[in-house]
Motif scaffolding. Sequence first.
Motif, PDB file in Angstrom:
ATOM      1  N   ALA B  81      43.627  37.735  32.131  1.00  0.00           N
ATOM      2  CA  ALA B  81      42.308  38.382  32.110  1.00  0.00           C
ATOM      3  C   ALA B  81      41.278  37.500  32.816  1.00  0.00           C
ATOM      4  CB  ALA B  81      41.876  38.655  30.665  1.00  0.00           C
ATOM      5  N   ARG B  82      41.355  36.191  32.568  1.00  0.00           N
ATOM      6  CA  ARG B  82      40.435  35.253  33.231  1.00  0.00           C
ATOM      7  C   ARG B  82      40.664  35.256  34.741  1.00  0.00           C
ATOM      8  NH1 ARG B  82      41.787  30.480  30.453  1.00  0.00           N
ATOM      9  NH2 ARG B  82      43.139  29.898  32.188  1.00  0.00           N
ATOM     10  N   MET B  83      41.933  35.276  35.145  1.00  0.00           N
ATOM     11  CA  MET B  83      42.257  35.280  36.578  1.00  0.00           C
ATOM     12  C   MET B  83      41.833  36.601  37.233  1.00  0.00           C
ATOM     13  SD  MET B  83      46.006  33.474  36.386  1.00  0.00           S
ATOM     14  CE  MET B  83      46.283  33.280  38.160  1.00  0.00           C
ATOM     15  N   VAL B  89      44.321  38.097  40.424  1.00  0.00           N
ATOM     16  CA  VAL B  89      45.385  39.037  40.048  1.00  0.00           C
ATOM     17  C   VAL B  89      44.737  40.352  39.606  1.00  0.00           C
ATOM     18  CG1 VAL B  89      47.013  37.238  39.275  1.00  0.00           C
ATOM     19  CG2 VAL B  89      45.447  38.256  37.640  1.00  0.00           C
ATOM     20  N   ALA B  90      45.563  41.392  39.541  1.00  0.00           N
ATOM     21  CA  ALA B  90      45.117  42.672  38.975  1.00  0.00           C
ATOM     22  C   ALA B  90      46.194  43.147  38.019  1.00  0.00           C
ATOM     23  CB  ALA B  90      44.907  43.691  40.097  1.00  0.00           C
ATOM     24  N   ARG B  91      45.803  43.942  37.046  1.00  0.00           N
ATOM     25  CA  ARG B  91      46.794  44.512  36.131  1.00  0.00           C
ATOM     26  C   ARG B  91      46.856  46.025  36.325  1.00  0.00           C
ATOM     27  NH1 ARG B  91      44.951  41.737  30.603  1.00  0.00           N
ATOM     28  NH2 ARG B  91      42.952  41.971  31.680  1.00  0.00           N
ATOM     29  N   MET B  92      48.050  46.583  36.226  1.00  0.00           N
ATOM     30  CA  MET B  92      48.185  48.037  36.329  1.00  0.00           C
ATOM     31  C   MET B  92      49.290  48.496  35.383  1.00  0.00           C
ATOM     32  SD  MET B  92      49.874  48.144  40.143  1.00  0.00           S
ATOM     33  CE  MET B  92      51.102  49.430  39.895  1.00  0.00           C
ATOM     34  N   ALA B  93      49.252  49.780  35.051  1.00  0.00           N
ATOM     35  CA  ALA B  93      50.286  50.323  34.180  1.00  0.00           C
ATOM     36  C   ALA B  93      51.620  50.287  34.921  1.00  0.00           C
ATOM     37  CB  ALA B  93      49.933  51.752  33.790  1.00  0.00           C
ATOM     38  N   CYS B  94      52.698  50.047  34.164  1.00  0.00           N
ATOM     39  CA  CYS B  94      54.034  50.020  34.749  1.00  0.00           C
ATOM     40  C   CYS B  94      54.509  51.461  34.959  1.00  0.00           C
ATOM     41  CB  CYS B  94      54.956  49.276  33.787  1.00  0.00           C
ATOM     42  SG  CYS B  94      56.646  49.184  34.315  1.00  0.00           S
ATOM     43  N   PRO B  95      54.894  51.836  36.201  1.00  0.00           N
ATOM     44  CA  PRO B  95      55.267  53.238  36.459  1.00  0.00           C
ATOM     45  C   PRO B  95      56.469  53.694  35.632  1.00  0.00           C
ATOM     46  CG  PRO B  95      55.125  51.956  38.512  1.00  0.00           C
ATOM     47  CD  PRO B  95      55.047  50.991  37.388  1.00  0.00           C
TER      48      PRO B  95
END
Lengths: 152, 152
Positions: B81-83, B89-95
């Motif tokens: 989250a800090r990064m 970085v980015a976070r996304m839902a796993c397909p």
Amino acid sequence: MTTTLQPRWLDADQQRIWRSFLNGVAKINERLEAELRCFGLDLGEYEILVHLSEAPDRSLRMSDLADRVRQSRSRLTHTVARMETKGLVARMACPSDRRGVIALMTNHGYELLVEAAPAHVESVRRALLDPVDPDDFVALGRAMDAVTSVQD
Amino acid sequence: MTTTLQPRWLDADQQRIWRSFLNGVAKINERLEAELRCFGLDLGEYEILVHLSEAPDRSLRMSDLADRVRQSRSRLTHTVARMETKGLVARMACPSDRRGVIALMTNHGYELLVEAAPAHVESVRRALLDPVDPDDFVALGRAMDAVTSVQD
């Protein structure tokens, strides 16, 4: 920060050993932390108790304690404040130096160290001394002494 | 927590080597952290960037990433989250798994890794590889592999 023009990248063996080192250190820390949590301590707090227990009058100037446990003054102040609320240490003004502060181990802190020490030493053995070949353990000590002797 | 009735205390040599280990690890960490601070990174963040850079599409499921960098899921979530706020970085839902989350390295994250890597590898060399005898370095790798192979 000094960098050579051409980075001295690690070769495959060096890279592998470097990652083994990171993994091994993480594993040892995990195991010791898990054991100490049973006593409400973390590794930094445990080391502070050890160093105070070995000092005359079970007390040390905060600046000396910081050197011994290799913590910055600000981090040590934070840790010692937390330990003070748990009744493990107390802080008092240094009689010989008005700006100095002394950390003093309480009886409760000493009793907790005596209680935690056998489990801690057992986890050091199980995590490091038992699995490692004795000659490699001695070489590990030589390697870490060489690391520590590098001038900053 | 298993303790023997009679604690297996360390003898003087074992105690000395154990403290050398703690001191050496602390020294290496200090030096690497100081170098990475110039790039606004800490060691945990750097390792996350390395592992993402080596993964297909520069992305990994958070659970796989946690295993590789030996961080708890909760600590990794905090670090990532800090990064993310730093744009690394980015976070996304796993397909393929609605409950899964994927961490993905941004171009900015990749560029920062490329920029920091030469200085980082230089500090690994100066802190560990340069001062340590090559045979002791190999023994260190064996010792840490033995540590890592212990079953929990």
